[in-house]
Motif scaffolding. Structure first.
Motif, PDB file in Angstrom:
ATOM      1  N   SER A   7      47.883  55.851 -48.442  1.00  0.00           N
ATOM      2  CA  SER A   7      46.907  54.776 -48.616  1.00  0.00           C
ATOM      3  C   SER A   7      46.854  54.319 -46.917  1.00  0.00           C
ATOM      4  O   SER A   7      47.337  54.969 -45.982  1.00  0.00           O
ATOM      5  N   PRO A   8      45.772  53.287 -46.979  1.00  0.00           N
ATOM      6  CA  PRO A   8      45.414  52.878 -45.347  1.00  0.00           C
ATOM      7  C   PRO A   8      46.624  52.516 -44.613  1.00  0.00           C
ATOM      8  O   PRO A   8      47.330  51.816 -45.289  1.00  0.00           O
ATOM      9  N   GLY A   9      46.643  52.863 -43.265  1.00  0.00           N
ATOM     10  CA  GLY A   9      47.754  52.547 -42.650  1.00  0.00           C
ATOM     11  C   GLY A   9      48.592  53.682 -42.231  1.00  0.00           C
ATOM     12  O   GLY A   9      49.510  53.784 -41.489  1.00  0.00           O
ATOM     13  N   ALA A  10      48.603  54.866 -43.281  1.00  0.00           N
ATOM     14  CA  ALA A  10      49.427  56.067 -43.007  1.00  0.00           C
ATOM     15  C   ALA A  10      49.017  56.666 -41.706  1.00  0.00           C
ATOM     16  O   ALA A  10      47.940  56.529 -41.381  1.00  0.00           O
ATOM     17  N   ASP A  11      49.871  57.317 -41.064  1.00  0.00           N
ATOM     18  CA  ASP A  11      49.484  58.183 -39.820  1.00  0.00           C
ATOM     19  C   ASP A  11      49.418  59.430 -40.182  1.00  0.00           C
ATOM     20  O   ASP A  11      49.703  60.512 -40.376  1.00  0.00           O
ATOM     21  N   LEU A  12      47.872  59.788 -40.663  1.00  0.00           N
ATOM     22  CA  LEU A  12      47.158  60.984 -40.862  1.00  0.00           C
ATOM     23  C   LEU A  12      47.442  61.915 -39.979  1.00  0.00           C
ATOM     24  O   LEU A  12      47.505  63.096 -40.076  1.00  0.00           O
ATOM     25  N   CYS A  26      45.884  63.658 -50.131  1.00  0.00           N
ATOM     26  CA  CYS A  26      44.668  62.686 -50.674  1.00  0.00           C
ATOM     27  C   CYS A  26      45.095  61.296 -50.318  1.00  0.00           C
ATOM     28  O   CYS A  26      45.954  60.989 -50.190  1.00  0.00           O
ATOM     29  N   LEU A  27      43.714  60.917 -50.070  1.00  0.00           N
ATOM     30  CA  LEU A  27      43.753  59.457 -49.530  1.00  0.00           C
ATOM     31  C   LEU A  27      43.235  58.680 -50.871  1.00  0.00           C
ATOM     32  O   LEU A  27      42.269  58.728 -51.368  1.00  0.00           O
ATOM     33  N   ASN A  28      44.194  57.459 -50.854  1.00  0.00           N
ATOM     34  CA  ASN A  28      43.696  56.566 -51.861  1.00  0.00           C
ATOM     35  C   ASN A  28      42.354  55.725 -51.293  1.00  0.00           C
ATOM     36  O   ASN A  28      42.193  55.628 -49.972  1.00  0.00           O
ATOM     37  N   ASP A  29      41.775  55.014 -52.253  1.00  0.00           N
ATOM     38  CA  ASP A  29      40.482  54.245 -51.648  1.00  0.00           C
ATOM     39  C   ASP A  29      40.929  53.225 -50.541  1.00  0.00           C
ATOM     40  O   ASP A  29      42.009  52.710 -50.670  1.00  0.00           O
ATOM     41  N   GLY A  30      40.081  53.031 -49.675  1.00  0.00           N
ATOM     42  CA  GLY A  30      40.164  52.104 -48.699  1.00  0.00           C
ATOM     43  C   GLY A  30      39.619  52.406 -47.301  1.00  0.00           C
ATOM     44  O   GLY A  30      39.035  53.276 -47.144  1.00  0.00           O
ATOM     45  N   ASP A  31      39.971  51.491 -46.364  1.00  0.00           N
ATOM     46  CA  ASP A  31      39.332  51.669 -44.951  1.00  0.00           C
ATOM     47  C   ASP A  31      40.347  52.010 -44.043  1.00  0.00           C
ATOM     48  O   ASP A  31      41.408  51.348 -44.010  1.00  0.00           O
ATOM     49  N   TYR A  32      40.301  53.411 -43.680  1.00  0.00           N
ATOM     50  CA  TYR A  32      41.274  53.853 -42.812  1.00  0.00           C
ATOM     51  C   TYR A  32      40.987  53.879 -41.230  1.00  0.00           C
ATOM     52  O   TYR A  32      41.842  54.265 -40.502  1.00  0.00           O
ATOM     53  N   GLY A  33      39.884  53.146 -40.806  1.00  0.00           N
ATOM     54  CA  GLY A  33      39.630  52.927 -39.438  1.00  0.00           C
ATOM     55  C   GLY A  33      39.124  54.196 -38.820  1.00  0.00           C
ATOM     56  O   GLY A  33      38.807  54.763 -39.386  1.00  0.00           O
ATOM     57  N   VAL A  45      45.259  72.745 -43.650  1.00  0.00           N
ATOM     58  CA  VAL A  45      45.529  71.381 -44.243  1.00  0.00           C
ATOM     59  C   VAL A  45      44.140  70.596 -44.761  1.00  0.00           C
ATOM     60  O   VAL A  45      43.366  70.757 -43.901  1.00  0.00           O
ATOM     61  N   THR A  46      44.072  70.075 -45.804  1.00  0.00           N
ATOM     62  CA  THR A  46      42.924  69.439 -46.370  1.00  0.00           C
ATOM     63  C   THR A  46      43.284  68.224 -46.321  1.00  0.00           C
ATOM     64  O   THR A  46      44.445  67.531 -46.891  1.00  0.00           O
ATOM     65  N   ILE A  47      42.332  67.271 -45.902  1.00  0.00           N
ATOM     66  CA  ILE A  47      42.436  65.826 -46.171  1.00  0.00           C
ATOM     67  C   ILE A  47      41.265  65.411 -47.042  1.00  0.00           C
ATOM     68  O   ILE A  47      40.029  65.598 -46.699  1.00  0.00           O
ATOM     69  N   ARG A  48      41.390  64.982 -48.253  1.00  0.00           N
ATOM     70  CA  ARG A  48      40.629  64.620 -49.326  1.00  0.00           C
ATOM     71  C   ARG A  48      40.721  63.483 -49.764  1.00  0.00           C
ATOM     72  O   ARG A  48      41.899  62.602 -50.030  1.00  0.00           O
ATOM     73  N   ALA A  49      39.631  62.530 -50.136  1.00  0.00           N
ATOM     74  CA  ALA A  49      39.789  61.364 -50.845  1.00  0.00           C
ATOM     75  C   ALA A  49      39.932  61.693 -52.477  1.00  0.00           C
ATOM     76  O   ALA A  49      39.496  62.506 -52.931  1.00  0.00           O
ATOM     77  N   VAL A  50      40.861  60.775 -52.988  1.00  0.00           N
ATOM     78  CA  VAL A  50      41.060  60.826 -54.365  1.00  0.00           C
ATOM     79  C   VAL A  50      39.981  60.534 -55.184  1.00  0.00           C
ATOM     80  O   VAL A  50      39.624  61.376 -55.949  1.00  0.00           O
TER      81      VAL A  50
END
Length: 120
Positions: A7-12, A26-33, A45-50
């Protein structure tokens, strides 16, 4: 299949550096800045929206990274690289303001230049 769901706030940036080869974050819905990725990897490594386009970034900066794939993200300000050494970057199925790829002339280059970028 998601290896990790965050979720937002994670250290991607750290997640991208430490994930196993072939992992999908996988990224949950939200604003990641804003996000800076500097992970030098040997396989993707893939970074993908749920949910497509529901994981939102102000901008993404790719800084001397390799083997990172971005899928189904919304990036308001766009995706750019800040150095000329990023390679094997895939930007697929995203909504973006722009993509800026720094590619200096050979005369001024401090590195090999960006290579193997796929933007679809």
């Amino acid at each position: 299949m998601c290896a990790q769901r965050v979720s937002p706030g994670a250290d991607l940036g750290e997640l991208a550096r430490s994930a196993a080869d072939g992992s999908v974050i996988c990224l949950n819905d939200g604003d990641y800045g804003s996000l800076t990725i500097d992970a030098k990897r040997s396989d993707y490594v893939t970074i993908r929206a749920v949910n497509p386009l529901q994981a939102v970034f102000d901008e993404i900066t790719i800084d001397d990274a390799s083997y990172i794939r971005f899928e189904q993200l919304k990036v308001i300000g766009g995706i750019r690289n800040s150095t000329d050494n990023s390679n094997n970057i895939h930007i697929v199925g995203n909504e973006m303001g722009q993509v800026l790829v720094y590619a200096p002339t050979l005369k001024n280059s401090s590195g090999p230049g960006p290579s193997d970028w796929v933007i679809e």
